[in-house]
Design a protein around this motif. Structure first.
Motif, mmCIF file in Angstrom:
data_model
loop_
_atom_site.group_PDB
_atom_site.id
_atom_site.type_symbol
_atom_site.label_atom_id
_atom_site.label_comp_id
_atom_site.label_asym_id
_atom_site.label_seq_id
_atom_site.Cartn_x
_atom_site.Cartn_y
_atom_site.Cartn_z
ATOM 1 N N UNK A 181 0.841 -1.199 0.000
ATOM 2 C CA UNK A 181 0.000 0.000 0.000
ATOM 3 C C UNK A 181 0.874 1.247 0.000
ATOM 4 N N UNK A 182 0.265 2.393 -0.279
ATOM 5 C CA UNK A 182 0.992 3.660 -0.353
ATOM 6 C C UNK A 182 0.448 4.644 0.672
ATOM 7 N N UNK A 183 1.298 5.545 1.170
ATOM 8 C CA UNK A 183 0.857 6.495 2.197
ATOM 9 C C UNK A 183 -0.024 7.597 1.633
ATOM 10 N N UNK A 184 -1.252 7.668 2.120
ATOM 11 C CA UNK A 184 -2.192 8.703 1.691
ATOM 12 C C UNK A 184 -1.665 10.090 2.007
ATOM 13 N N UNK A 185 -0.895 10.207 3.079
ATOM 14 C CA UNK A 185 -0.379 11.515 3.477
ATOM 15 C C UNK A 185 0.531 12.104 2.410
ATOM 16 N N UNK A 186 1.309 11.251 1.739
ATOM 17 C CA UNK A 186 2.178 11.735 0.664
ATOM 18 C C UNK A 186 1.342 12.198 -0.527
ATOM 19 N N UNK A 187 0.267 11.482 -0.811
ATOM 20 C CA UNK A 187 -0.645 11.896 -1.883
ATOM 21 C C UNK A 187 -1.158 13.313 -1.616
ATOM 22 N N UNK A 188 -1.575 13.570 -0.371
ATOM 23 C CA UNK A 188 -2.059 14.897 -0.004
ATOM 24 C C UNK A 188 -0.948 15.946 -0.141
ATOM 25 N N UNK A 189 0.261 15.593 0.267
ATOM 26 C CA UNK A 189 1.386 16.513 0.155
ATOM 27 C C UNK A 189 1.667 16.860 -1.303
ATOM 28 N N UNK A 190 1.637 15.851 -2.154
ATOM 29 C CA UNK A 190 1.868 16.108 -3.575
ATOM 30 C C UNK A 190 0.758 16.969 -4.173
ATOM 31 N N UNK A 191 -0.462 16.814 -3.672
ATOM 32 C CA UNK A 191 -1.551 17.680 -4.124
ATOM 33 C C UNK A 191 -1.279 19.135 -3.812
ATOM 34 N N UNK A 192 -0.543 19.380 -2.719
ATOM 35 C CA UNK A 192 -0.152 20.740 -2.323
ATOM 36 C C UNK A 192 1.187 21.135 -2.923
ATOM 37 N N UNK A 193 1.714 20.335 -3.868
ATOM 38 C CA UNK A 193 3.024 20.569 -4.496
ATOM 39 C C UNK A 193 4.125 20.654 -3.448
ATOM 40 N N UNK A 194 4.026 19.819 -2.416
ATOM 41 C CA UNK A 194 4.994 19.792 -1.330
ATOM 42 C C UNK A 194 5.947 18.609 -1.534
ATOM 43 N N UNK A 195 7.238 18.878 -1.766
ATOM 44 C CA UNK A 195 8.206 17.784 -1.911
ATOM 45 C C UNK A 195 8.292 16.958 -0.636
ATOM 46 N N UNK A 196 8.711 15.686 -0.786
ATOM 47 C CA UNK A 196 8.669 14.743 0.329
ATOM 48 C C UNK A 196 9.972 13.967 0.425
ATOM 49 N N UNK A 197 10.417 13.747 1.645
ATOM 50 C CA UNK A 197 11.420 12.731 1.950
ATOM 51 C C UNK A 197 10.686 11.570 2.604
ATOM 52 N N UNK A 198 10.783 10.381 2.028
ATOM 53 C CA UNK A 198 10.002 9.239 2.512
ATOM 54 C C UNK A 198 10.917 8.057 2.785
ATOM 55 N N UNK A 199 10.589 7.312 3.851
ATOM 56 C CA UNK A 199 11.371 6.142 4.191
ATOM 57 C C UNK A 199 11.033 4.999 3.231
#
Length: 482
Positions: free
Chosen positions: A367-385
């Protein structure tokens, strides 16, 4: 093992007897109504809320069933097509062996859920989130037999893999849960899932055909204008020290209002705003990362890095414990804040942040983290484990970075925040890539994937055969989903 087997036998017997009795009754399916159900907190089940809103947008009557612990989004509550059906919190057995407590809980939930569902207006479909699936899959299947409705399971993960985190893969309870999930999962009429990796696993290991419906951000997840950023910062500054300025009533730690023009601007020398939205069972990873000497040591050595304000959102039984632990940390350049946010403030904060950090590690790797999906919707770059199928969402060195340990995260923070807030940074490049990406919105993806399923089924006689459906990428797929 005996207690677990007895619980499952009791559940199966209840299902069989109930089905046999109620199958004889004449039930009329609700004209297009859908029961969207989750045996969990509705407010913390965004994907099921999005399903309900999409159904309502197409004029479907929706019964949104689940626990009302956290308030759902106001769009859900204000919709004339959506009726929230709350489940009451159960006070189950608190003494005796944990296995016995779990058995009692499952039986009580079975009775409660079945009773609640059969008192509802009969729907044409039940759209059920899994996990949790024990006992909800079996109960929903019985209700669908009674109503002569169609059962659609939305597979977010496997419940037995989550159980294995506490009990181990070979624990009898985990093995029973795995058998149950595969058996009753096959009784569904249609299946959705969140990744292509899960779609393949369902087919190979469970003989279940599913269609991938990727998580997409809702329309209110977007970059936040400076004026709204300032309003939120000023609101949070009333209660949380890291948002407060050193002076000036019209200033926050991040923004200020020009006295002459009245325009809002970013404050000079402001800290970088890092946000991590995760469960408090995983937050110890972030606390450990921040406690390592990496980032602070870089600044002490003269590297031009900004101070960090790290906002940790979320709730859970361990929040107070980690709040106490955070208070004992003595950082010079890092400040940690754990605010309580209104549902409407959360996307505004995401759209205001500089970087997101994701600590989600999938129990199944599927599965994938929904929180990252929301961050990408806000054009927010992510560092993910890192975990197995993360590449389906986070493209390393394109829209974010993937790390494996605290040292690697510290190096990534150093690289991303060097000379902050210069527009020549890698962070700015990732944000530009996210702005330029042309991903489908949730509404577009849902209309291509789920709407044809409902429409085609409504046109066919029972049993419902699906002549042609559209997969997540828009290509036709013939035949039934399961």
């Amino acid at each position: 093992m005996a207690a677990g087997g007895a619980a499952l036998a009791a559940l199966v017997a209840l299902v069989a007897v109930t089905a046999a009795l109620w199958r004889r009754r004449r039930a009329v399916r609700g004209a297009g109504r859908v029961c969207v159900a989750v045996l969990g907190d509705l407010g913390r089940s965004p994907r099921m809320q999005y399903h309900a809103l999409s159904l309502a947008r197409h004029g479907r009557g929706v019964s949104l069933l689940g626990y009302f612990q956290t308030k759902p989004h106001r769009d859900v509550l204000s919709s004339g097509e959506i009726r929230v059906v709350p489940l009451s919190e159960l006070q189950c057995l608190r003494v005796g062996p944990k296995l016995l407590q779990y058995v009692v809980k499952v039986i009580a939930q079975t009775v409660q859920l079945l009773h609640t569902m059969l008192r509802m207006d009969p729907p044409s479909y039940v759209l059920l989130q899994n996990p949790p699936g024990l006992p909800s899959i079996a109960v929903a299947w019985v209700a669908c037999l009674f109503w002569r409705s169609k059962l659609i399971i939305d597979w977010h993960n496997y419940g037995y893999t989550i159980m294995s985190l506490n009990h181990g893969k070979n624990h009898p309870l985990v093995l029973i849960a795995k058998w149950y999930e595969k058996l009753f999962g096959r009784l569904s009429d249609y299946n959705l899932c969140v990744t292509d990796a899960m779609k393949e696993d369902l087919q190979v290991n469970c003989n279940i055909k599913a269609v991938t419906l990727y998580d997409r951000p809702a329309s209110y997840f977007k970059e936040t204008p400076l004026e709204l950023q300032h309003q939120l910062y000023m609101k949070l500054a009333k209660d949380y020290e890291p948002f407060k300025p050193h002076w000036n009533a019209e200033r926050s730690a991040f923004t200020e209002r020009d006295e002459k023009s009245g325009d809002v601007m970013k404050s000079r020398g402001r800290p970088a705003l890092l946000i991590s939205s995760t469960s408090w069972t995983a937050i110890h990873l972030l606390v450990r990362f921040l406690s390592s000497p990496g980032y602070e040591q870089y600044i002490n050595e003269g590297v031009k890095l900004p101070a960090l304000v790290c906002v940790i959102t979320g709730k859970g039984p361990l929040k107070e414990y980690y709040n106490g632990l955070i208070k004992k940390l003595h950082f010079k350049h890092i400040r940690i804040c754990t605010p309580w946010l209104e549902a409407e403030d959360y996307p505004v904060l995401l759209g205001s942040a500089d970087l997101g950090v994701c600590l989600h590690k999938s129990s199944s790797g599927l599965d994938l983290p929904m929180k990252v999906v929301d961050m990408f919707g806000c054009c927010l770059p992510v560092c993910a484990i890192y975990f197995e199928c993360l590449h389906e969402l986070v493209k390393h060195n394109e829209n974010g970075l993937i790390f494996r340990d605290s040292d690697e995260l510290a190096e990534q923070l150093k690289m991303l925040f060097l000379e902050f807030p210069t527009v020549e940074s890698k962070l700015h490049e990732f944000r530009k890539n996210l702005r330029a990406s042309k991903q489908l919105s949730w509404d577009e993806s849902w209309d291509q994937t789920v709407l044809p399923l409902l429409s085609s089924c409504a046109e066919e006689a029972d049993p419902c055969h699906l002549p042609a459906c559209i997969t997540w990428d828009g290509s036709p797929k013939h035949g039934r989903f399961s």
